[in-house]
Design an enzyme around this catalytic site. Structure first.
Site, PDB file in Angstrom:
ATOM      1  N   HIS A  43       0.837  -1.206   0.000  1.00 45.90           N
ATOM      2  CA  HIS A  43       0.000   0.000   0.000  1.00 45.90           C
ATOM      3  C   HIS A  43       0.869   1.252   0.000  1.00 45.90           C
ATOM      4  CE1 HIS A  43      -2.969  -2.650   2.428  1.00 45.90           C
ATOM      5  NE2 HIS A  43      -3.504  -2.486   1.222  1.00 45.90           N
ATOM      6  N   LYS A  67     -15.549  -7.869   4.650  1.00 45.25           N
ATOM      7  CA  LYS A  67     -14.396  -8.303   5.453  1.00 45.25           C
ATOM      8  C   LYS A  67     -14.580  -7.944   6.917  1.00 45.25           C
ATOM      9  CE  LYS A  67     -10.850  -7.550   1.868  1.00 45.25           C
ATOM     10  NZ  LYS A  67      -9.755  -6.636   1.474  1.00 45.25           N
ATOM     11  N   ARG A 116      -2.021  -5.966  -8.381  1.00 45.63           N
ATOM     12  CA  ARG A 116      -0.923  -6.897  -8.094  1.00 45.63           C
ATOM     13  C   ARG A 116      -0.769  -7.937  -9.184  1.00 45.63           C
ATOM     14  NH1 ARG A 116      -3.272  -7.990  -2.235  1.00 45.63           N
ATOM     15  NH2 ARG A 116      -5.073  -7.970  -3.595  1.00 45.63           N
ATOM     16  N   SER A 153      -2.966  -7.592   3.003  1.00 42.98           N
ATOM     17  CA  SER A 153      -3.194  -7.473   4.445  1.00 42.98           C
ATOM     18  C   SER A 153      -3.654  -8.809   5.019  1.00 42.98           C
ATOM     19  CB  SER A 153      -4.252  -6.413   4.733  1.00 42.98           C
ATOM     20  OG  SER A 153      -3.841  -5.173   4.254  1.00 42.98           O
TER      21      SER A 153
HETATM   22  O1  PNS Z   1      -8.623  -2.929   0.614  1.00 43.52           O
HETATM   23  P1  PNS Z   1      -9.925  -3.434   0.016  1.00 43.52           P
HETATM   24  O2  PNS Z   1     -10.762  -4.099   1.072  1.00 43.52           O
HETATM   25  O3  PNS Z   1      -9.710  -4.320  -1.172  1.00 43.52           O
HETATM   26  O4  PNS Z   1     -10.705  -2.130  -0.493  1.00 43.52           O
HETATM   27  C1  PNS Z   1     -11.939  -2.250  -1.175  1.00 43.52           C
HETATM   28  C2  PNS Z   1     -12.734  -0.963  -1.040  1.00 43.52           C
HETATM   29  C3  PNS Z   1     -13.014  -0.670   0.432  1.00 43.52           C
HETATM   30  C4  PNS Z   1     -11.947   0.184  -1.645  1.00 43.52           C
HETATM   31  C5  PNS Z   1     -14.052  -1.154  -1.827  1.00 43.52           C
HETATM   32  O5  PNS Z   1     -14.756  -2.237  -1.314  1.00 43.52           O
HETATM   33  C6  PNS Z   1     -14.941   0.107  -1.801  1.00 43.52           C
HETATM   34  O6  PNS Z   1     -14.713   1.014  -2.555  1.00 43.52           O
HETATM   35  N1  PNS Z   1     -15.940   0.114  -0.888  1.00 43.52           N
HETATM   36  C7  PNS Z   1     -16.820   1.245  -0.710  1.00 43.52           C
HETATM   37  C8  PNS Z   1     -18.227   0.954  -1.248  1.00 43.52           C
HETATM   38  C9  PNS Z   1     -18.214   1.137  -2.741  1.00 43.52           C
HETATM   39  O7  PNS Z   1     -18.110   2.232  -3.250  1.00 43.52           O
HETATM   40  N2  PNS Z   1     -18.288  -0.010  -3.466  1.00 43.52           N
HETATM   41  C10 PNS Z   1     -18.105  -0.027  -4.885  1.00 43.52           C
HETATM   42  C11 PNS Z   1     -19.428  -0.057  -5.583  1.00 43.52           C
HETATM   43  S1  PNS Z   1     -19.318  -1.285  -6.817  1.00 43.52           S
END
Ligand code: PNS
Length: 187
Positions: A43, A67, A116, A153
């Site tokens: 990150h 999660k 990645r 993570s």
């Molecule tokens: O580190 P992560 O858990 O892979 O991050 C994913 C994250 C939190 C960036 C993603 O799930 C997200 O943007 N969540 C907020 C809700 C949202 O906008 N979802 C996308 C709509 S399809």
């Protein structure tokens, strides 16, 4: 004689204000969203490279409904704050809701994500397309540095849970926090 001097001053003032307006309007602002539970060297590499490309970068700790987390949002934010302290154009925030709504209310034009491997691609592409269609917010993908391509993570937490060495994957303060959370029985 006083008249031309006055108009010169006005002209200069106009230049300055136009300049100021332009720099504010043209400010390139991006968000690096994620769960960051906890933040890893992978990150941090993306955040550092985003800070070189944008004027203002917000690292947003988002709640991922799918999660469960080891650290609270406040703990994760503090970890990111400490590990990005050397980057003057990086801020830390949190959000619970749609990412595009956060972008809209904070005048953020771009989302920066690290890719990645191909396994990330399907899901990330889907999210980028939904976000673009819904709000016009662009997603920029950055190739993860090869040294971090296996890093996540979840992997770090799994290793730490079983006493594995994660010192090459996270900064020392995160390593310490992981150890004590594992000792407390955190997952
Ligand atoms: O580190 P992560 O858990 O892979 O991050 C994913 C994250 C939190 C960036 C993603 O799930 C997200 O943007 N969540 C907020 C809700 C949202 O906008 N979802 C996308 C709509 S399809």
């Amino acid at each position: 004689m006083a008249r031309p001097r006055f108009s010169m001053a006005l002209l200069r003032l106009k230049w300055i204000s136009t300049d100021l307006l332009a720099s504010v309007c043209l400010m390139k602002r991006a968000v690096c969203p994620g769960s960051f539970d906890p933040v890893t060297f992978g990150h941090l590499d993306i955040i550092e490279r985003a800070s070189a490309q944008f004027d203002d970068v917000v690292v947003a700790v988002l709640v991922n409904r799918t999660k469960s987390s080891m650290f609270t949002v406040a703990e994760r934010m503090e970890m990111i704050l400490k590990t990005t302290a050397h980057l003057s154009n990086v801020r830390v925030d949190s959000w619970s809701g749609l990412l595009v709504d956060y972008c809209k209310s904070n005048e953020i034009q771009s989302i920066v994500k690290g890719l990645r491997a191909v396994t990330d691609f399907d899901y990330e592409l889907q999210m980028a397309q939904v976000n673009l269609q819904g709000s016009g917010v662009e997603t920029m993908f950055m190739a993860t540095a090869p040294t971090h391509s296996f890093l996540s993570s979840s992997l770090v937490k799994e290793l730490a849970h079983y006493g594995g060495d994660v010192s090459s994957m996270v900064p020392e303060l995160i390593n310490t926090a992981l150890k004590s959370r594992v000792q407390e029985g955190g997952k």
